[in-house]
Write an enzyme that holds these catalytic residues in place. Structure first.
Site: not given
Ligand code: GLA
Length: 377
Positions: A36-37, A120, A158, A170
């Site tokens: 989450h950076t 997932g 995305e 990613d």
């Protein structure tokens, strides 16, 4: 697995559509540290793995796209215009649309898609699918593109078409992965250094089997909190914020915690990269444990099962550190383990997690692999 996946899609293609397709394969990824950076323009340290999405493709001379998913055992036809359905085919239609946005028209074509990247689990099955499909579509369009553009266009597919406001990590690693190396990536400049991984350590992915859905809003809410924090701190992105700025500002509690995670996590990535290049594996492990604690306490993206799993893993013999990986709210834990202890560690972690939760955990050791490429057929 690449050759295997290649044979499967080739056979299915010839049974279903006939002709000789080209075949592309793109890996899933692990992320050693830096969670989450990316969407705060910070640092990440991912690596591509030996789980892949493989796509066979050929032009069909028609006005439509036909895509067969071997995982879902279904064929879907897509007309020209993109319309979101909420199903897997949005990734395919979204990639075609993102290419169109970049000025590349993809002719009517047939695709057969097969993937062994778990969904997932936080190992980016979606980026593997997007990048494999994008490379395949570029080939039928007769177009070439810079690797960096492939990553950015796949990310755009995305964000704009699937509807997940993800960062670039990613898609970038799925394109740029190099066997035996992680990447230290600056998500602002997209400059990166290879970080060679020693042969005597192993990366073990342990799936909690608890599933997230990033489209459910938790991910978007975290991103919005980070943007609020950056604007309250008067910086372009949290990448530019320092612990001092945070101490001096008077942010609302939740936004303060999110910012503290991102600021600390960026520092941990840089420290982990130096520790890795100095061969200080125990330090890398400690930083991974600290990353998990911060994701749990400040960023609030873990769940009780992944907290338990990371804790079990971190206390298992031969394990240097463990953390939840990927977008979060479940998924897999990544453990950094001595290579000669990894089999026993995997057995113990899975057995203990099963005993304590009654959930069917599974695990695999990753081989660090190359990014997307064509398979010769
Ligand atoms: C998902 C997103 C990435 C990144 C991670 C969290 O995998 O696709 O862009 O934000 O979550 O680090």
């Amino acid at each position: 697995m690449a050759a295997h996946g290649g044979e499967i899609v080739l056979k299915e293609f010839s049974d279903r559509f006939g002709g000789r397709p080209r075949v592309f394969t793109a890996p899933g990824r692990i992320n050693i540290i830096g969670e989450h950076t990316d969407y705060s323009e910070g640092f990440v340290m991912p690596a591509a793995i030996d789980r892949q999405c493989t796509v066979a493709i050929a032009a069909n001379g028609l006005d439509k796209l036909r895509a067969a998913s071997l995982n879902r055992n279904e064929v879907t036809e897509l007309p020209g215009a993109f319309a979101r359905t909420g199903a897997w085919i949005d990734y395919v239609g979204g990639v075609r649309q993102a290419l169109r946005d970049a000025g590349i028209d993809v002719p009517g074509c047939d695709l057969v898609i097969s993937s062994d990247v778990p969904e997932g689990a936080g190992v980016s099955s979606s980026a593997a699918l997007e990048v494999a499909v994008m490379s395949a579509m570029l080939s039928v369009a007769g177009a070439t593109a810079q690797p960096r553009d492939v990553a950015l266009w796949a990310q755009a597919a995305e964000v704009k078409y699937v509807g997940v406001p993800c960062g670039v990590m990613d898609q970038f690693i799925v394109v740029h992965g190099v066997e035996g190396n992680a990447l230290l990536l600056d998500c602002r400049s997209l400059a990166f250094d290879l970080a060679p991984l020693p042969a005597d350590i192993a990366f073990l992915v342990v799936d909690s089997t608890v599933r997230h859905r990033l489209v459910d809003g938790g991910y978007a809410a975290r991103r919005a909190d980070c943007e609020t924090a950056a604007s309250l701190l008067g910086v372009r992105a949290l990448r530019d914020a320092t612990p001092d700025m945070l101490d001096r500002a008077d942010l609302p509690e939740r936004v303060f915690c999110r910012a503290r995670h991102v600021i600390g996590e960026n520092e941990r990535v840089i420290s982990a990269a130096s520790a890795l290049s100095a061969g200080e594996i125990a330090t890398v492990g400690r930083l991974m444990n600290a990353s998990h604690a911060s994701l749990r306490d400040d960023f609030d993206v873990t769940c009780s099962e992944t907290d338990l799993l990371a804790d079990i893993a971190a206390h298992t013999e031969g394990v240097h550190g463990a953390r939840q990986m990927g977008g979060g709210f479940g998924g897999a834990v990544l453990a950094l383990v001595d290579a000669d202890a990894v089999k026993a560690a995997a057995r113990q972690i899975v057995a203990r997690y099963r005993r304590e939760t009654d959930l069917p955990a599974s695990s695999f050791v990753c081989r660090i692999s190359d990014g997307v490429h064509e398979i010769a057929t």
